[in-house]
Design a protein around this motif. Structure first.
Motif, PDB file in Angstrom:
ATOM      1  N   UNK A 184       0.828  -1.205   0.000  1.00  0.00           N
ATOM      2  CA  UNK A 184       0.000   0.000   0.000  1.00  0.00           C
ATOM      3  C   UNK A 184       0.867   1.262   0.000  1.00  0.00           C
ATOM      4  N   UNK A 185       1.915   1.283   0.807  1.00  0.00           N
ATOM      5  CA  UNK A 185       2.768   2.465   0.921  1.00  0.00           C
ATOM      6  C   UNK A 185       3.657   2.641  -0.302  1.00  0.00           C
ATOM      7  N   UNK A 186       4.284   1.553  -0.767  1.00  0.00           N
ATOM      8  CA  UNK A 186       5.274   1.661  -1.848  1.00  0.00           C
ATOM      9  C   UNK A 186       4.725   1.367  -3.233  1.00  0.00           C
ATOM     10  N   UNK A 187       3.534   0.808  -3.323  1.00  0.00           N
ATOM     11  CA  UNK A 187       2.932   0.527  -4.624  1.00  0.00           C
ATOM     12  C   UNK A 187       3.777  -0.408  -5.468  1.00  0.00           C
ATOM     13  N   UNK A 188       3.913  -0.068  -6.749  1.00  0.00           N
ATOM     14  CA  UNK A 188       4.652  -0.907  -7.693  1.00  0.00           C
ATOM     15  C   UNK A 188       6.148  -0.972  -7.399  1.00  0.00           C
ATOM     16  N   UNK A 189       6.645  -0.105  -6.500  1.00  0.00           N
ATOM     17  CA  UNK A 189       8.058  -0.140  -6.137  1.00  0.00           C
ATOM     18  C   UNK A 189       8.363  -1.223  -5.115  1.00  0.00           C
ATOM     19  N   UNK A 190       7.356  -1.974  -4.708  1.00  0.00           N
ATOM     20  CA  UNK A 190       7.552  -3.026  -3.718  1.00  0.00           C
ATOM     21  C   UNK A 190       7.140  -4.360  -4.321  1.00  0.00           C
ATOM     22  N   UNK A 191       8.133  -5.217  -4.542  1.00  0.00           N
ATOM     23  CA  UNK A 191       7.870  -6.513  -5.152  1.00  0.00           C
ATOM     24  C   UNK A 191       8.165  -7.669  -4.217  1.00  0.00           C
ATOM     25  N   UNK A 192       8.096  -8.859  -4.774  1.00  0.00           N
ATOM     26  CA  UNK A 192       8.302 -10.081  -3.995  1.00  0.00           C
ATOM     27  C   UNK A 192       9.701 -10.131  -3.380  1.00  0.00           C
ATOM     28  N   UNK A 193      10.720  -9.735  -4.144  1.00  0.00           N
ATOM     29  CA  UNK A 193      12.091  -9.737  -3.597  1.00  0.00           C
ATOM     30  C   UNK A 193      12.200  -8.769  -2.426  1.00  0.00           C
ATOM     31  N   UNK A 194      11.538  -7.607  -2.530  1.00  0.00           N
ATOM     32  CA  UNK A 194      11.564  -6.634  -1.436  1.00  0.00           C
ATOM     33  C   UNK A 194      10.941  -7.218  -0.167  1.00  0.00           C
ATOM     34  N   UNK A 195       9.862  -7.958  -0.328  1.00  0.00           N
ATOM     35  CA  UNK A 195       9.225  -8.590   0.828  1.00  0.00           C
ATOM     36  C   UNK A 195      10.174  -9.619   1.458  1.00  0.00           C
ATOM     37  N   UNK A 196      10.822 -10.419   0.619  1.00  0.00           N
ATOM     38  CA  UNK A 196      11.745 -11.426   1.142  1.00  0.00           C
ATOM     39  C   UNK A 196      12.926 -10.784   1.869  1.00  0.00           C
ATOM     40  N   UNK A 197      13.318  -9.577   1.455  1.00  0.00           N
ATOM     41  CA  UNK A 197      14.401  -8.876   2.147  1.00  0.00           C
ATOM     42  C   UNK A 197      14.006  -8.524   3.586  1.00  0.00           C
ATOM     43  N   UNK A 198      12.728  -8.377   3.846  1.00  0.00           N
ATOM     44  CA  UNK A 198      12.240  -8.023   5.184  1.00  0.00           C
ATOM     45  C   UNK A 198      12.201  -9.220   6.131  1.00  0.00           C
ATOM     46  N   UNK A 199      12.286 -10.412   5.602  1.00  0.00           N
ATOM     47  CA  UNK A 199      12.098 -11.622   6.397  1.00  0.00           C
ATOM     48  C   UNK A 199      13.407 -12.125   6.984  1.00  0.00           C
ATOM     49  N   UNK A 200      13.298 -12.847   8.088  1.00  0.00           N
ATOM     50  CA  UNK A 200      14.452 -13.474   8.708  1.00  0.00           C
ATOM     51  C   UNK A 200      15.091 -12.670   9.816  1.00  0.00           C
ATOM     52  N   UNK A 201      14.512 -11.540  10.123  1.00  0.00           N
ATOM     53  CA  UNK A 201      15.057 -10.713  11.194  1.00  0.00           C
ATOM     54  C   UNK A 201      13.992 -10.407  12.222  1.00  0.00           C
TER      55      UNK A 201
END
Length: 183
Positions: A32-49
């Motif tokens: 919602x905040x980043x729109x098309x600038x936020x993809x699946x890879x970006x979500x995976x970067x948030x995980x694991x921490x």
């Protein structure tokens, strides 16, 4: 109720501690905040921490995460706390929620890592600089599966928060490889 009188609640959780619904709500907020600038890879970067969730009246309105990354600088390998997915819903901005998220993220970084690192846009750079984050002025690169490659498109958008390591902001900094945006 007026947003100014709402009490914001900040929660901290490891990725594996988040329910499927909470993970979905975080991802939906970021899209919602980043729109098309936020993809699946970006979500995976948030995980694991560790995730910092900010709720107002029980509703998720802000998110930030810190994940561990390996950096190379000055002949040393550094354990870095990398800030990912910092976002506050548009209708809740201007109330200090971004700062509240960063207070918790920065405390995590200071307690566990040699340095904090993030990549940002020019529009948000002042927010981080005002919090004591420093612009990395030197060249950046990434350790790829085939060797070290420069990342000149990322130069000028990398900010660091020194914690335990002395950093030469004009020196070279190299991050570990990951899919999508490496910085």
């Amino acid at each position: 109720m007026d947003l100014m009188t709402e009490v914001a609640r900040v929660d901290l959780a490891r990725t594996e501690e988040l329910s499927a619904g909470a993970r979905r709500a975080c991802r939906d907020l970021l899209v919602d905040v980043f729109g098309d600038d936020f993809g699946e890879a970006d979500w995976h970067h948030c995980l694991g921490g560790r995730h910092v969730l900010l709720r107002v009246a029980g509703e998720l309105v802000g998110h930030g995460a810190v994940v561990e990354r390996q950096l190379h600088h000055g002949g040393r390998r550094l354990r870095a706390g990398y800030v990912e997915g910092l976002a506050v819903r548009a209708d809740h901005r201007g109330h200090g929620h971004g700062a509240a998220l960063m207070v918790t993220l920065e405390a995590l970084i200071r307690s566990r890592y040699d340095a904090g690192v993030l990549s940002t846009t020019e529009a948000a750079a002042g927010f981080y600089a005002a919090r004591g984050w420093s612009l990395w002025r030197g060249p950046s690169s990434v350790v790829t599966p085939t060797g070290v490659e420069t990342t000149p498109d990322d130069d000028g958008g990398i900010y660091v928060l020194p914690v335990r390591a002395a950093l030469d902001l004009d020196g070279e900094i190299t991050c570990d490889w990951r899919e999508g945006d490496v910085w």
